[in-house]
Each structure stands twice: as structure tokens, then as C-alpha cells.
Design an enzyme around this catalytic site. Structure first.
Site, PDB file in Angstrom:
ATOM      1  N   ARG A  12      27.969 -19.849 -31.373  1.00 48.16           N
ATOM      2  CA  ARG A  12      28.965 -19.136 -31.114  1.00 48.16           C
ATOM      3  C   ARG A  12      29.444 -19.633 -29.673  1.00 48.16           C
ATOM      4  O   ARG A  12      28.693 -20.180 -29.068  1.00 48.16           O
ATOM      5  CB  ARG A  12      28.762 -17.581 -31.231  1.00 48.16           C
ATOM      6  CG  ARG A  12      28.201 -17.141 -32.372  1.00 48.16           C
ATOM      7  CD  ARG A  12      28.176 -15.700 -32.620  1.00 48.16           C
ATOM      8  NE  ARG A  12      26.863 -15.161 -32.025  1.00 48.16           N
ATOM      9  CZ  ARG A  12      26.789 -14.271 -31.074  1.00 48.16           C
ATOM     10  NH1 ARG A  12      28.031 -13.604 -30.631  1.00 48.16           N
ATOM     11  NH2 ARG A  12      25.474 -13.703 -30.731  1.00 48.16           N
ATOM     12  N   GLY A  13      30.493 -19.100 -29.419  1.00 49.08           N
ATOM     13  CA  GLY A  13      31.290 -18.995 -28.153  1.00 49.08           C
ATOM     14  C   GLY A  13      31.157 -20.134 -27.402  1.00 49.08           C
ATOM     15  O   GLY A  13      31.448 -21.302 -27.728  1.00 49.08           O
ATOM     16  N   ILE A  14      30.863 -20.101 -26.117  1.00 49.37           N
ATOM     17  CA  ILE A  14      31.022 -21.158 -25.108  1.00 49.37           C
ATOM     18  C   ILE A  14      29.900 -22.369 -25.545  1.00 49.37           C
ATOM     19  O   ILE A  14      30.489 -23.584 -25.529  1.00 49.37           O
ATOM     20  CB  ILE A  14      30.529 -20.791 -23.705  1.00 49.37           C
ATOM     21  CG1 ILE A  14      31.399 -19.723 -23.133  1.00 49.37           C
ATOM     22  CG2 ILE A  14      30.441 -21.987 -22.769  1.00 49.37           C
ATOM     23  CD1 ILE A  14      30.824 -19.102 -21.941  1.00 49.37           C
ATOM     24  N   GLY A  77      22.330 -16.516 -23.760  1.00 48.08           N
ATOM     25  CA  GLY A  77      22.458 -15.425 -22.942  1.00 48.08           C
ATOM     26  C   GLY A  77      22.917 -14.212 -23.510  1.00 48.08           C
ATOM     27  O   GLY A  77      23.436 -14.139 -24.606  1.00 48.08           O
ATOM     28  N   TYR A 140      22.096  -8.664 -15.382  1.00 50.63           N
ATOM     29  CA  TYR A 140      22.680  -9.578 -15.781  1.00 50.63           C
ATOM     30  C   TYR A 140      22.931 -10.558 -14.428  1.00 50.63           C
ATOM     31  O   TYR A 140      22.818 -11.723 -14.379  1.00 50.63           O
ATOM     32  CB  TYR A 140      24.008  -9.497 -16.390  1.00 50.63           C
ATOM     33  CG  TYR A 140      24.653 -10.494 -16.892  1.00 50.63           C
ATOM     34  CD1 TYR A 140      24.630 -11.273 -18.025  1.00 50.63           C
ATOM     35  CD2 TYR A 140      26.210 -10.939 -16.394  1.00 50.63           C
ATOM     36  CE1 TYR A 140      25.339 -12.522 -18.759  1.00 50.63           C
ATOM     37  CE2 TYR A 140      26.906 -11.941 -16.864  1.00 50.63           C
ATOM     38  CZ  TYR A 140      26.230 -12.717 -17.836  1.00 50.63           C
ATOM     39  OH  TYR A 140      27.105 -14.003 -18.529  1.00 50.63           O
ATOM     40  N   LYS A 144      21.608 -14.242 -13.324  1.00 53.86           N
ATOM     41  CA  LYS A 144      22.502 -15.423 -13.196  1.00 53.86           C
ATOM     42  C   LYS A 144      22.610 -16.005 -11.805  1.00 53.86           C
ATOM     43  O   LYS A 144      22.725 -17.208 -11.878  1.00 53.86           O
ATOM     44  CB  LYS A 144      24.267 -14.864 -13.444  1.00 53.86           C
ATOM     45  CG  LYS A 144      24.324 -14.521 -15.106  1.00 53.86           C
ATOM     46  CD  LYS A 144      23.814 -15.884 -16.090  1.00 53.86           C
ATOM     47  CE  LYS A 144      24.244 -15.548 -17.399  1.00 53.86           C
ATOM     48  NZ  LYS A 144      24.057 -16.772 -18.314  1.00 53.86           N
TER      49      LYS A 144
HETATM   50  N1  LIG Z   1      31.737 -14.895 -22.178  1.00 59.16           N
HETATM   51  C1  LIG Z   1      31.922 -14.707 -20.917  1.00 59.16           C
HETATM   52  O1  LIG Z   1      32.845 -14.145 -20.469  1.00 59.16           O
HETATM   53  C2  LIG Z   1      30.840 -15.343 -20.241  1.00 59.16           C
HETATM   54  C3  LIG Z   1      31.168 -15.536 -18.791  1.00 59.16           C
HETATM   55  C4  LIG Z   1      30.242 -16.181 -17.876  1.00 59.16           C
HETATM   56  C5  LIG Z   1      29.021 -16.477 -18.336  1.00 59.16           C
HETATM   57  N2  LIG Z   1      28.729 -16.635 -19.690  1.00 59.16           N
HETATM   58  C6  LIG Z   1      27.484 -17.290 -20.384  1.00 59.16           C
HETATM   59  O2  LIG Z   1      27.780 -18.079 -21.211  1.00 59.16           O
HETATM   60  C7  LIG Z   1      26.895 -18.080 -21.975  1.00 59.16           C
HETATM   61  C8  LIG Z   1      27.318 -18.045 -23.433  1.00 59.16           C
HETATM   62  O3  LIG Z   1      28.122 -16.822 -23.545  1.00 59.16           O
HETATM   63  P1  LIG Z   1      29.136 -16.551 -24.686  1.00 59.16           P
HETATM   64  O4  LIG Z   1      30.192 -15.756 -24.378  1.00 59.16           O
HETATM   65  O5  LIG Z   1      29.483 -17.761 -25.669  1.00 59.16           O
HETATM   66  O6  LIG Z   1      28.055 -15.699 -25.704  1.00 59.16           O
HETATM   67  P2  LIG Z   1      28.020 -15.015 -27.182  1.00 59.16           P
HETATM   68  O7  LIG Z   1      29.268 -15.639 -27.980  1.00 59.16           O
HETATM   69  O8  LIG Z   1      27.309 -13.793 -27.083  1.00 59.16           O
HETATM   70  O9  LIG Z   1      26.709 -16.323 -27.850  1.00 59.16           O
HETATM   71  C9  LIG Z   1      25.575 -15.954 -27.158  1.00 59.16           C
HETATM   72  C10 LIG Z   1      24.793 -17.149 -27.722  1.00 59.16           C
HETATM   73  O10 LIG Z   1      23.617 -17.238 -27.358  1.00 59.16           O
HETATM   74  C11 LIG Z   1      22.554 -17.095 -28.470  1.00 59.16           C
HETATM   75  N3  LIG Z   1      21.369 -16.112 -27.856  1.00 59.16           N
HETATM   76  C12 LIG Z   1      21.371 -14.850 -27.395  1.00 59.16           C
HETATM   77  N4  LIG Z   1      20.080 -14.544 -27.148  1.00 59.16           N
HETATM   78  C13 LIG Z   1      19.139 -15.527 -27.881  1.00 59.16           C
HETATM   79  C14 LIG Z   1      17.746 -15.730 -27.868  1.00 59.16           C
HETATM   80  N5  LIG Z   1      16.983 -14.666 -27.515  1.00 59.16           N
HETATM   81  N6  LIG Z   1      17.401 -16.888 -28.353  1.00 59.16           N
HETATM   82  C15 LIG Z   1      18.183 -17.683 -28.702  1.00 59.16           C
HETATM   83  N7  LIG Z   1      19.671 -17.509 -28.666  1.00 59.16           N
HETATM   84  C16 LIG Z   1      19.885 -16.675 -28.035  1.00 59.16           C
HETATM   85  C17 LIG Z   1      23.287 -16.680 -29.495  1.00 59.16           C
HETATM   86  O11 LIG Z   1      22.507 -16.764 -30.464  1.00 59.16           O
HETATM   87  P3  LIG Z   1      23.120 -16.037 -32.106  1.00 59.16           P
HETATM   88  O12 LIG Z   1      24.588 -16.360 -32.231  1.00 59.16           O
HETATM   89  O13 LIG Z   1      22.125 -16.382 -32.990  1.00 59.16           O
HETATM   90  O14 LIG Z   1      22.850 -14.807 -31.685  1.00 59.16           O
HETATM   91  C18 LIG Z   1      24.792 -17.252 -29.220  1.00 59.16           C
HETATM   92  O15 LIG Z   1      24.696 -18.497 -30.067  1.00 59.16           O
HETATM   93  C19 LIG Z   1      25.955 -17.025 -21.704  1.00 59.16           C
HETATM   94  O16 LIG Z   1      24.764 -17.382 -20.846  1.00 59.16           O
HETATM   95  C20 LIG Z   1      26.623 -16.109 -20.950  1.00 59.16           C
HETATM   96  O17 LIG Z   1      25.961 -15.170 -20.126  1.00 59.16           O
HETATM   97  C21 LIG Z   1      29.923 -15.751 -20.481  1.00 59.16           C
END
Ligand SMILES: NC(=O)c1ccc[n+]([C@@H]2O[C@H](COP(=O)([O-])OP(=O)(O)OC[C@H]3O[C@@H](n4cnc5c(N)ncnc54)[C@H](OP(=O)(O)O)[C@@H]3O)[C@@H](O)[C@H]2O)c1
Lengths: 234, 79
Positions: A12-14, A77, A140, A144
């Protein structure tokens, strides 16, 4: 030149946006996921990054299918936001485990092949919050920020083997993670961003693609903000 | 010293250190003669641990080891 790419948390997501970009370039892309499998067309491997045995098994599966990983995007994450006084030690430890120790697990495993190949690209997904701080996100932000010291140490350890290690620090991005925050909090967040909007996941993926590509061969130990200007100076 | 064990050790070193077998004499110094750094040395030790099925060697025991022969002597004590 089809490269072997692994994106953790690529369902999902990023992470998914990154995987799609690499796939469009013709790379052989594997994504790990925890609970939700990736859409069709991507090689998904179930792997909880908080479990070293599952990480090892996932790498074995990928190596058998594609060969050793040349580009690693450690992106999985989680958040467990709450103010310090309400934060349990379990909340703190769980976030550090999934965001920082998990990066240690996957990077350590990936370097086995990269050292042998005498090349590799490692990209760690941090956050603007790691250096800016954020009320309610002490766990968090600590995880990070930890990625920065981790990456920079590895940039020194592995540089002589042509392995680069860089950090991407996004600001707020439109994904499930931010959708969970609610309208009001999102408005407040974007009001602080000079570009006055959230990023798309693809805008983060573009920078990841650059760091993995030939034009970034001399970039290592860098923290690249992709935050609409939110973290300027940090 | 068993030649068979030494040969297996040489095989690991050729792989890990990217050197030619004839460079690997007992007297060869890792840094000066084999041009290997600390990371090469760690890679060699990991390869050796796999090859001989021995437990990871404590970093402390590796202190003071400068030649290929000294490293081999240490490995032998772990078999
Ligand atoms: N969104 C933001 O605004 C933002 C900003 C700065 C940094 N980030 C960072 O960017 C990264 C991706 O964020 P996102 O927003 O795309 O998040 P997201 O949509 O919540 O997706 C998180 C992803 O991480 C996977 N994941 C979580 N826990 C896991 C585990 N224990 N083992 C394996 N996979 C795991 C999830 O897998 P499942 O789908 O199977 O649950 C999912 O694919 C993260 O590190 C986040 O901290 C995000």
C-alpha cells in the site's frame, strides 16, 4: 538492465508507489507485506519485518525467484500516536521495533548479497518528523531519527564496496497512514507546509527511484527531504 | 596441520578476499600483503564459520591476528 528490487511494506501507500515505478522501469520487483497482499503484477512475499526468521525466509524466496537483492527500500512502518504521559513502554517498543530494528534486520540480510556483488543501493524511509519532532509521536519520531544515524554509519561501513545508503524524509503523504488522522488534523498539518498540500505517494517514489538509479551513484549518507518545505533547516 | 583443512580455508579466502590461492601463505599479512580491510576480514570469518560449521567467533579473539596462518590456527581450535 533489469535490477532486483525489494520494497518492504510494498502493499500500500508509499511502498506500493515505489514498487510500481521500479516495475515500470522493467526491474524485477518483490514486495513484502504483513496482512494485505499487493495488487496483481507484483511479486508479493508475506513477511512480518519484526520477525528475523520471516525476514530471512522472505529473502530466500526472493533470491530463488530473482537472485540477490540489488536495491533495498526499507519502507514498512507503523505509528502508535499518543502523548508521552499516555504512552506505554509497549507502544514505544513496538514502534521502534517495526520502524528501526526492522530496518536493521532487512538491511543486514540484504548486505550479504550486496557485499558479494560489490554494489548495492539501500534506501530507508524516514520522516520529516524524525528531525522536526512532533507532539504525540515521540516513539515514531525517535524511530525515524534513529534511521539517520543507522544509515550514516552504514554509508561509512559499506562505502568502499560501492553500496550507498540514503534516507528519504517525507512530509505528510496521502496514504492510509495519514487518512487515519482525520480531517481537522490533516488541515492543521498542511497549513504548516509551504507548498500547502500533502504529497502524493508517487512524489516520494520519484525520489526513491532517483536514489536507486545511475544518477545517484555519488550520493550516500544523505537525508533527502520530500516534505513540501515543512522541515526546512532540519 | 592438516592440508585438507588448510585448503578449505584457502578456498574461503579466495572467495571472500578476492585474492589468488598462491598469495595465501601462512606468513601473508592481511593488510599489507593481501590488501584486505576490516570488512574483508569479517567476511572471511563469516565464510569460514559457514564452511566449518563453527559458532561465530568472538571479536576479542580476533584481536592481534595479522597473518593468514594465525587466523588458521585460531579456526583450528574451534573445530
Ligand atoms: N504517510 C505519510 O504521511 C508518511 C510520512 C512520512 C513517512 N512515512 C513513512 O513511509 C512509510 C510508508 O508509509 P505509508 O504511509 O505508505 O504507510 P501505510 O499506507 O500505512 O503502509 C504501511 C506498509 O507497511 C507495512 N507494514 C507495517 N507493519 C509491518 C510489519 N510488521 N511487517 C511487514 N510490513 C509491515 C504494511 O503492510 P500491510 O499492508 O500488510 O499492513 C504496508 O504495506 C512508513 O515507514 C512511514 O513511516 C509516511
Amino acid at each position: 538492465m533489469s535490477r532486483v528490487v525489494l520494497v518492504t511494506g510494498g502493499s500500500r501507500g508509499i511502498g506500493l508507489a515505489c514498487a510500481r515505478r521500479f516495475a515500470a522501469l522493467g526491474d524485477r520487483v518483490a514486495v513484502t507485506y504483513n496482512s494485505s497482499p499487493p495488487p496483481d503484477g507484483l511479486f508479493g512475499v508475506r513477511c512480518d519485518v519484526t520477525d528475523a526468521a520471516q525476514v530471512d525466509a522472505a529473502f530466500k524466496e526472493i533470491e530463488e525467484k530473482f537472485g540477490p537483492v540489488e536495491i533495498l527500500v526499507s519502507n514498512a512502518g507503523i505509528t502508535k500516536d499518543t502523548l508521552l504521559l499516555r504512552m506505554t513502554e509497549a507502544d514505544f517498543a513496538a514502534v521502534v521495533d517495526a520502524n528501526l530494528t526492522a530496518a536493521f534486520r532487512v538491511v543486514k540480510r540484504a548486505t550479504q548479497g550486496m557485499l558479494r556483488a560489490r554494489k548495492g543501493r539501500i534506501i530507508l524511509m524516514s520522516s520529516v518528523v524524525g528531525l522536526l519532532g512532533s507532539a504525540g509521536q515521540a516513539n515514531y519520531a525517535a524511530s525515524k531519527a534513529g534511521l539517520v544515524g543507522f544509515a550514516r554509519s552504514l554509508a561509512r561501513e559499506l562505502g568502499s564496496r560501492s553500496i550507498t545508503v540514503n534516507v528519504v524524509a517525507p512530509g505528510p503523504v496521502e496514504t492510509d497512514m495519514t487518512a487515519a488522522l482525520g480531517e481537522d488534523r490533516l488541515k492543521e498539518l498542511t497549513s504548516q507546509v509551504p507548498l500547502a498540500r500533502m504529497a502524493t505517494a508517487d512524489e516520494i517514489a520519484g525520489v526513491v527511484e532517483f536514489l536507486a538509479g545511475p544518477d545517484a551513484g555519488y550520493v550516500t549518507g544523505a537525508v533527502i527531504p520530500v516534505d513540501g518545505g515543512l522541515g526546512m533547516g532540519h | 596441520m592438516s592440508q585438507e583443512l588448510f585448503d578449505r580455508f584457502i578456498k574461503c579466502a579466495v572467495d571472500a578476499l578476492k585474492v589468488e590461492p598462491d598469495q595465501l601463505t601462512r606468513e601473508a599479512r592481511f593488510k599489507e600483503d593481501l590488501d584486505s580491510d576490516s570488512l574483508d576480514f569479517v567476511e572471511l570469518m563469516m565464510a569460514v564459520e559457514d564452511e566449518f560449521g563453527i559458532d561465530p567467533i568472538d571479536e576479542k579473539e580476533l584481536e592481534g591476528i595479522t597473518t593468514f596462518g594465525q587466523a588458521f590456527d585460531l579456526i583450528i581450535t574451534k573445530l
